[in-house]
Design an enzyme around this catalytic site. Structure first.
Site, PDB file in Angstrom:
ATOM      1  N   GLU A 227      -3.829  -9.520   3.699  1.00 57.56           N
ATOM      2  CA  GLU A 227      -4.575  -9.203   4.928  1.00 57.56           C
ATOM      3  C   GLU A 227      -5.711 -10.172   5.191  1.00 57.56           C
ATOM      4  O   GLU A 227      -6.012 -10.502   6.346  1.00 57.56           O
ATOM      5  CB  GLU A 227      -5.123  -7.769   4.850  1.00 57.56           C
ATOM      6  CG  GLU A 227      -4.085  -6.673   5.038  1.00 57.56           C
ATOM      7  CD  GLU A 227      -3.329  -6.279   3.779  1.00 57.56           C
ATOM      8  OE1 GLU A 227      -3.384  -7.038   2.786  1.00 57.56           O
ATOM      9  OE2 GLU A 227      -2.689  -5.219   3.780  1.00 57.56           O
TER      10      GLU A 227
ATOM     11  N   GLU B  34       0.844  -1.213   0.000  1.00 54.80           N
ATOM     12  CA  GLU B  34       0.000   0.000   0.000  1.00 54.80           C
ATOM     13  C   GLU B  34       0.874   1.256   0.000  1.00 54.80           C
ATOM     14  O   GLU B  34       0.569   2.234  -0.675  1.00 54.80           O
ATOM     15  CB  GLU B  34      -0.927  -0.030   1.218  1.00 54.80           C
ATOM     16  CG  GLU B  34      -1.964  -1.148   1.097  1.00 54.80           C
ATOM     17  CD  GLU B  34      -2.851  -1.280   2.322  1.00 54.80           C
ATOM     18  OE1 GLU B  34      -2.307  -1.570   3.403  1.00 54.80           O
ATOM     19  OE2 GLU B  34      -4.064  -1.063   2.196  1.00 54.80           O
TER      20      GLU B  34
HETATM   21  N1  3HC Z   1       4.289  -7.747  11.344  1.00 48.18           N
HETATM   22  C1  3HC Z   1       5.052  -8.154  12.393  1.00 48.18           C
HETATM   23  N2  3HC Z   1       5.868  -9.229  12.339  1.00 48.18           N
HETATM   24  C2  3HC Z   1       5.902  -9.912  11.189  1.00 48.18           C
HETATM   25  C3  3HC Z   1       5.143  -9.536  10.069  1.00 48.18           C
HETATM   26  C4  3HC Z   1       4.317  -8.390  10.166  1.00 48.18           C
HETATM   27  N3  3HC Z   1       3.585  -7.951   9.141  1.00 48.18           N
HETATM   28  N4  3HC Z   1       5.386 -10.426   9.085  1.00 48.18           N
HETATM   29  C5  3HC Z   1       6.279 -11.309   9.567  1.00 48.18           C
HETATM   30  N5  3HC Z   1       6.585 -10.992  10.837  1.00 48.18           N
HETATM   31  C6  3HC Z   1       7.560 -11.674  11.699  1.00 48.18           C
HETATM   32  C7  3HC Z   1       7.137 -13.070  12.095  1.00 48.18           C
HETATM   33  O1  3HC Z   1       6.302 -13.043  13.219  1.00 48.18           O
HETATM   34  C8  3HC Z   1       8.471 -13.720  12.376  1.00 48.18           C
HETATM   35  O2  3HC Z   1       8.897 -13.259  13.616  1.00 48.18           O
HETATM   36  P1  3HC Z   1       9.805 -14.164  14.546  1.00 48.18           P
HETATM   37  O3  3HC Z   1      11.077 -14.403  13.798  1.00 48.18           O
HETATM   38  O4  3HC Z   1       9.953 -13.369  15.779  1.00 48.18           O
HETATM   39  O5  3HC Z   1       9.016 -15.427  14.750  1.00 48.18           O
HETATM   40  C9  3HC Z   1       9.392 -13.084  11.338  1.00 48.18           C
HETATM   41  O6  3HC Z   1       8.726 -11.890  10.917  1.00 48.18           O
HETATM   42  C10 3HC Z   1       9.668 -13.927  10.134  1.00 48.18           C
HETATM   43  O7  3HC Z   1       8.419 -14.390   9.625  1.00 48.18           O
HETATM   44  P2  3HC Z   1       8.324 -15.784   8.879  1.00 48.18           P
HETATM   45  O8  3HC Z   1       8.848 -16.858   9.745  1.00 48.18           O
HETATM   46  O9  3HC Z   1       6.934 -15.907   8.381  1.00 48.18           O
HETATM   47  O10 3HC Z   1       9.367 -15.546   7.704  1.00 48.18           O
HETATM   48  P3  3HC Z   1       9.280 -15.884   6.182  1.00 48.18           P
HETATM   49  O11 3HC Z   1      10.526 -15.369   5.580  1.00 48.18           O
HETATM   50  O12 3HC Z   1       8.903 -17.317   6.001  1.00 48.18           O
HETATM   51  O13 3HC Z   1       8.033 -15.040   5.593  1.00 48.18           O
HETATM   52  C11 3HC Z   1       6.650 -13.135   5.220  1.00 48.18           C
HETATM   53  C12 3HC Z   1       8.054 -13.643   5.576  1.00 48.18           C
HETATM   54  C13 3HC Z   1       6.298 -13.575   3.794  1.00 48.18           C
HETATM   55  C14 3HC Z   1       6.652 -11.632   5.303  1.00 48.18           C
HETATM   56  C15 3HC Z   1       5.627 -13.760   6.177  1.00 48.18           C
HETATM   57  O14 3HC Z   1       6.078 -13.557   7.499  1.00 48.18           O
HETATM   58  C16 3HC Z   1       4.254 -13.201   6.090  1.00 48.18           C
HETATM   59  O15 3HC Z   1       3.471 -13.632   5.272  1.00 48.18           O
HETATM   60  N6  3HC Z   1       3.936 -12.224   6.948  1.00 48.18           N
HETATM   61  C17 3HC Z   1       2.625 -11.654   7.045  1.00 48.18           C
HETATM   62  C18 3HC Z   1       2.483 -10.595   6.027  1.00 48.18           C
HETATM   63  C19 3HC Z   1       1.153  -9.917   6.195  1.00 48.18           C
HETATM   64  O16 3HC Z   1       0.159 -10.518   6.514  1.00 48.18           O
HETATM   65  N7  3HC Z   1       1.138  -8.609   5.973  1.00 48.18           N
HETATM   66  C20 3HC Z   1      -0.033  -7.832   6.138  1.00 48.18           C
HETATM   67  C21 3HC Z   1      -0.031  -7.251   7.481  1.00 48.18           C
HETATM   68  S1  3HC Z   1      -1.540  -6.452   7.859  1.00 48.18           S
HETATM   69  C22 3HC Z   1      -1.434  -4.970   7.066  1.00 48.18           C
HETATM   70  O17 3HC Z   1      -0.473  -4.686   6.401  1.00 48.18           O
HETATM   71  C23 3HC Z   1      -2.569  -4.075   7.316  1.00 48.18           C
HETATM   72  C24 3HC Z   1      -2.591  -2.930   6.369  1.00 48.18           C
HETATM   73  O18 3HC Z   1      -3.400  -3.228   5.290  1.00 48.18           O
HETATM   74  C25 3HC Z   1      -3.113  -1.714   7.046  1.00 48.18           C
END
Ligand code: 3HC
Ligand code: NAI
Length: 692
Positions: free
Chosen positions: A125, A105
């Site tokens: 999301e 975004e």
């Molecule tokens: N916020 C906070 N922490 C996050 C995060 C996020 N968005 N995404 C990942 N992390 C953290 C995980 O909790 C993990 O922490 P840890 O090492 O302490 O356990 C670390 O990052 C690594 O995560 P993964 O083990 O999943 O690592 P990968 O390399 O396998 O994957 C990733 C990375 C593809 C970014 C995956 O973590 C993922 O899919 N994350 C979620 C992404 C997501 O859902 N984003 C949307 C957030 S909501 C949003 O943006 C709202 C907006 O629209 C207003």
């Protein structure tokens, strides 16, 4: 430092630096705004590049902040986006590796976007039960078109950047050094005015209403108990039906509603729970792992075959050892048939089919498996047989080989004691079907070495399992808890329920299957064998005899064509059985119980709270490291409804004092001793705390 500011010639570079994935937490947002202001005030700066350090451009909003007011503290992501979009100098997003959620975004608010190949682009999301809340639903359709954007937003599935190269999302795909490429690009657009803004793009989609209606119908049918997917459609629809600012306002309102929903909280809990499960407090993350390049499985039965497939699927060669050629042939044939079915369904290519089969070989000689890095025993569930096998393994396996047992109930410490190297012994409790079920309970014996534990945990990720560590106890985390649930299910039959009524109540709560349909699927004889042992080992524990009576009738479940339900040949549908219902009513009469009407609420409370109370004992005893581990066991291995977040999280959402109040009520009924409140549950409720 959550974002760094640098100047390269006339270009300002703001680099998000909030490991591990540059989540846009409060400090990062503030740092971006500060960087923007600095760049805009500096007359020498002609353009601004925003990028991310390390392994991501940005993984999006910092999900950890969602349960606090920090998520909405100024500068909010909306504010950051407005500052970027309204900047008087061109802002370029330099995207690599991961660009998701709020990160995408933010990029969409930039005037230009350049990217390297291989970057994962997503608005994921919806997987957290929310929708993109910082303009994603309004801007993505403007660069990708309505259909593609809707698909990405409703599925949350990442698309690799090169597949989007020809869309309006990217102005340029870069090869080589990202930063140099981005700066070169910035110099070419530095003087361009007016600055292009995604919000000004008109979406051209004739007959969009028909498409949107089709989307509402299909998405609605697939969304199950989750509200987010349909809200995504509603928000994306606003991108074509409303003015930009009105669409943004609607998106915001829907986002705020969803963030507060229990479904979203449950999904966020599961997201962090899965990651937390991999962390073992006294085992450092940098513990050197033992290499696992080859695996052996002892026993080619129901479990052994499925276990072997996991390793072949991950490209690791695996040998299966059996005592008799016939059993080995049968096991290998079952594996082949399983792969053939996947091939027929088009879920496996011919090449992969052959590769995987070639990785699985059979033997009857222990000498053949001596050099395997890991051996997993999956023979009959009898201590004597386990003893024979582990003594033999101890004799033949090379030093340092990890020796695991797939036992579901036996004492892993005792199994380890059959060897001279208990530090190399561990439990790897797979669930049936082992090639399908996500859960792997990793049973840590009292002598298990830390590097053995760390190696098996890392391996669980490699074979795509959710690994959860359990201490040694009868049934470990999952089966120990399910025993209490099954006991209640049996008592409910004696008191007035039919199997169908119990199953329906639980399934209405969202379980994939109620206890009796589950029993028929897994085989009622398995529990019967376990109970027979318990009648001797634990004579004080009471069970309803209905399940034994059922087995005495030969009704083992689907495999015998009859169980709690009747089955028709070739049809897995469960039909209520008059024979069984008569047997249950007769049994109540024999016990002198006046059968009564039992509400769905009582059924679900008794089943779920019995899980919760046993879960609390398991936590107290240190068998599970954290409540979320128990939830992960239930979400990934027992069909617990995802939108309820697991038994412990569900209890938290109901309020622990309410759980105790209901338990106290049931303690006054039959088998009231089952409702003795666990000390931890009582303590947390008293202190106004929760499990998670
Ligand atoms: N916020 C906070 N922490 C996050 C995060 C996020 N968005 N995404 C990942 N992390 C953290 C995980 O909790 C993990 O922490 P840890 O090492 O302490 O356990 C670390 O990052 C690594 O995560 P993964 O083990 O999943 O690592 P990968 O390399 O396998 O994957 C990733 C990375 C593809 C970014 C995956 O973590 C993922 O899919 N994350 C979620 C992404 C997501 O859902 N984003 C949307 C957030 S909501 C949003 O943006 C709202 C907006 O629209 C207003
Ligand atoms: P099974 O009876 O289907 O298979 C056992 C296999 O082991 C048979 O093929 C048998 O020939 C072989 N075997 C027996 N003794 C042997 C020996 N000394 N050496 C080599 N092979 C030998 O049993 P299943 O269901 O596969 O269970 C195996 C283990 O997995 C048990 O400990 C069980 O508790 C556990 N388990 C079973 C689950 C299930 O749902 N079936 C789920 C999780 C664990």
């Amino acid at each position: 430092m959550s974002a760094e500011y640098q100047v390269k010639g006339n270009i300002a570079v703001i680099t998000l630096n909030n490991p591990p994935v540059n989540g846009l937490g409060h400090a990062s947002r503030a740092a971006v705004v500060e960087g923007m202001q600095q760049a805009l005030q500096d007359e020498a700066i002609t353009a601004i590049v925003i990028t991310g350090a390390g392994k991501a451009f940005s993984g999006g909003a910092d999900i950890k902040e969602f349960n606090s007011t920090k998520a909405f503290a100024e500068p909010s992501l909306q504010t950051v986006i407005n500052v970027i979009e309204n900047a008087s100098k061109p802002v370029i997003a330099a995207i690599h590796s991961v660009c998701m959620g709020g990160g995408l975004e933010l990029a969409l608010a930039c005037h230009y976007r350049v990217a390297t190949a291989g970057a994962q682009i997503a608005l994921p999301e919806v997987k957290l039960g929310i929708l993109p809340g910082a303009g994603g639903t309004q801007r993505l359709p403007r660069v990708l078109g309505l259909e593609m954007a809707l698909n990405m937003i409703v599925s949350g599935t990442p698309v690799v950047s090169e597949k989007l190269a020809k869309t309006g999302l990217f102005n340029q795909m870069l090869e080589g050094d990202l930063m140099q490429g981005a700066i070169d690009f910035a110099n070419t657009v530095a003087a361009t005015r007016p600055l292009p803004r995604v919000r000004d793009i008109k979406i051209d989609y004739p007959n969009h209403e028909a498409f949107l209606q089709f989307s509402r119908n299909t998405v609605g049918a697939m969304a199950g108990p989750f509200p987010a997917p349909l809200k995504c459609v509603e928000a994306v629809a606003a991108a074509v039906t409303m003015k930009f600012d009105d669409g943004i306002q609607l998106e915001r309102q829907l986002f705020l509603e969803l963030v507060q929903s229990t479904e979203s909280k449950a999904l966020r809990h599961a997201f962090f729970g899965e990651r937390a499960a991999g962390k073992i407090p006294d085992v450092p993350e940098d513990t050197p792992l033992r290499p696992i390049k080859s695996v052996a499985v002892i026993g080619a039965g129901t479990m052994g075959g499925g276990i072997a497939m996991n390793f072949a699927n991950a490209g690791i060669p695996v040998q299966i050892l059996e005592m008799k050629q016939e059993a080995l042939d049968k096991g290998l044939a079952t594996i082949r048939k399983n792969y053939e079915n996947t091939l027929k369904k088009g879920k496996l290519t011919q090449e992969k089919f052959e590769q995987r089969l070639a990785l699985i070989t059979g033997t009857m000689s222990y000498q053949d498996i001596a050099q395997a890095d890991l051996v997993i025993e999956a023979v009959f569930e009898e201590m004597g047989v386990k003893q024979q096998v582990f003594k033999k393994l101890d004799e033949v396996m090379k030093p340092g080989a990890i020796m695991a047992s797939n036992t579901s109930t036996l004492d892993v410490d005792m199994i380890a004691s059959f060897t001279q190297r208990p530090q190399d012994v561990i439990g790897m409790h797979f669930f049936s079907p082992a090639n399908v079920m996500k859960l792997l309970e990793i049973v840590r014996g009292k002598a298990t070495a830390k590097d053995v534990l760390a190696t098996v945990m890392a391996l669980s990720k490699k074979i795509k399992k959710t690994g959860v560590v359990s201490g040694v106890c009868d049934g470990f985390i999952g089966n120990r808890m399910i025993e209490q649930y099954s006991r209640q299910a049996g008592f409910l039959l004696e008191e007035g329920c039919t199997p169908e009524q119990v199953d329906k109540a639980v399934e209405k709560l969202g379980f994939a299957m109620g206890p009796f349909r589950m029993g028929d699927l897994a085989g009622n004889d398995i529990g019967w064998a376990i109970r027979k042992r318990r009648y001797i080992d634990k004579p004080l524990v009471t069970y309803s005899k209905t399940a034994d009576l059922l087995c005495e009738l030969g009704r083992y479940g689907q495999k015998t064509g009859a169980g709690w339900y009747d089955y028709k040949p070739g049809d897995r549908k469960a039909y209520p059985s008059q024979v069984v219902n008569d047997m249950i009513v007769q049994h109540s009469a024999d016990l002198g119980i006046a059968r009564r009407n039992i509400s769905d609420q009582e059924i679900t409370e008794r089943l779920i709270f019995s899980l919760v109370n046993e879960g609390a004992h398991i936590l107290e005893e240190g068998i599970a490291m954290r409540a979320s581990d128990i939830d992960m066991v239930y979400l990934s291995g027992y069909g617990f409804p995802l939108h309820r977040g697991g038994p412990m999280f569900y209890a938290d959402t109901l309020g622990l004092p309410n759980v105790i109040m209901a338990m106290d009520k049931y303690a006054k009924g039959r088998h009231g001793d089952a409702w003795k409140v666990a000390a931890l549950l009582a303590k947390l409720a008293k202190e106004g705390k929760t499990f998670n």
